[in-house]
Design an enzyme around this catalytic site. Sequence first.
Site, PDB file in Angstrom:
ATOM      1  N   ASP A 190      30.560 -55.245  51.376  1.00 54.38           N
ATOM      2  CA  ASP A 190      31.939 -54.787  51.532  1.00 54.38           C
ATOM      3  C   ASP A 190      32.493 -55.310  52.865  1.00 54.38           C
ATOM      4  OD1 ASP A 190      34.221 -53.304  50.822  1.00 54.38           O
ATOM      5  OD2 ASP A 190      33.516 -51.519  51.872  1.00 54.38           O
ATOM      6  N   GLY A 201      39.428 -47.218  49.214  1.00 56.85           N
ATOM      7  CA  GLY A 201      39.878 -45.922  49.713  1.00 56.85           C
ATOM      8  C   GLY A 201      40.136 -44.902  48.627  1.00 56.85           C
TER       9      GLY A 201
END
Length: 293
Positions: free
Chosen positions: A85, A212
């Site tokens: 990531d 998120g």
Amino acid sequence: MGTGVKKMLQKALEEGYAVGSFSARYLTNIGPVLEAAVRQSSPVIVQVSQKEMKRYGSTCGQFADEYRRCIREMDIRVPAALHLDHTKDLDIIQAAIDAGFDSVMIDASEQPLEKNMEIVKKVVAMAHAKGVEVEAEIGKISANDLIETDSTTQLYTDPQEAGYFAKETAVDFLAVSVGTVHGAYGTRKPHIELERIREIREQVSVPLVLHGASGVPSHLIKAAISLEGGGVSKINVATDLEAAFLSALGLDSSITNEAVLKLPSEQLDKAHEAVTRVVEEKMRDYLLSSHRA
């Protein structure tokens, strides 16, 4: 070393669900994430970011080794992949490629558009040479905890720019900024600009990624996934997993991988089961990916 991520996401896009990309953060949480995928018969992506490795004390090599060990020893048969990531450092991206990660994310979203594209093209060349896929980001996704990214500003993705960016860089999947934030929500209410996703989807042919997602209500996530014409296909979840892990241990702040290994096994088993339950819930109630393996 695993399933092609783009192929997983393309299937999700066509069939109206999303694949969860779960930040294990701790090495011992890789197994519990995979266990949830087995229980739910769901495709799964295990991920870690540059900042997480630094904060919790691990390397790309350690992450890849533990992931492979779990795949082998747990005899994982569902589609699974290992993803790097948010990372800015090209040396770390190279280390992940060399360690056998299935995909890597270069985050140059804080750069001007052309500079972002220049960096992404470089990573695409590095990764594709080894059969590794690439995620990039356009627009800025702000952060509340700054564990994954430095950005505290919000800049929604421009659909036309996204189309140009995806075509020019040959990126495999694209993270977009449409209202979510990294970390737990404080005073801000979770929000997703569905119309913007629709507009981006019209311009971009590769799968879209939503970062998120921790703390976002399931109806918003489901709406973002199931837009007519296709929505987001990969959804990152990090904070909710660690919150469950720490809560089961009776802790209120992060610890290191080294500290985790010193915990009593009964305590750790309880924390791991809490992580598995959270991942299962996400697969079932948010991602709609249960029984899609």
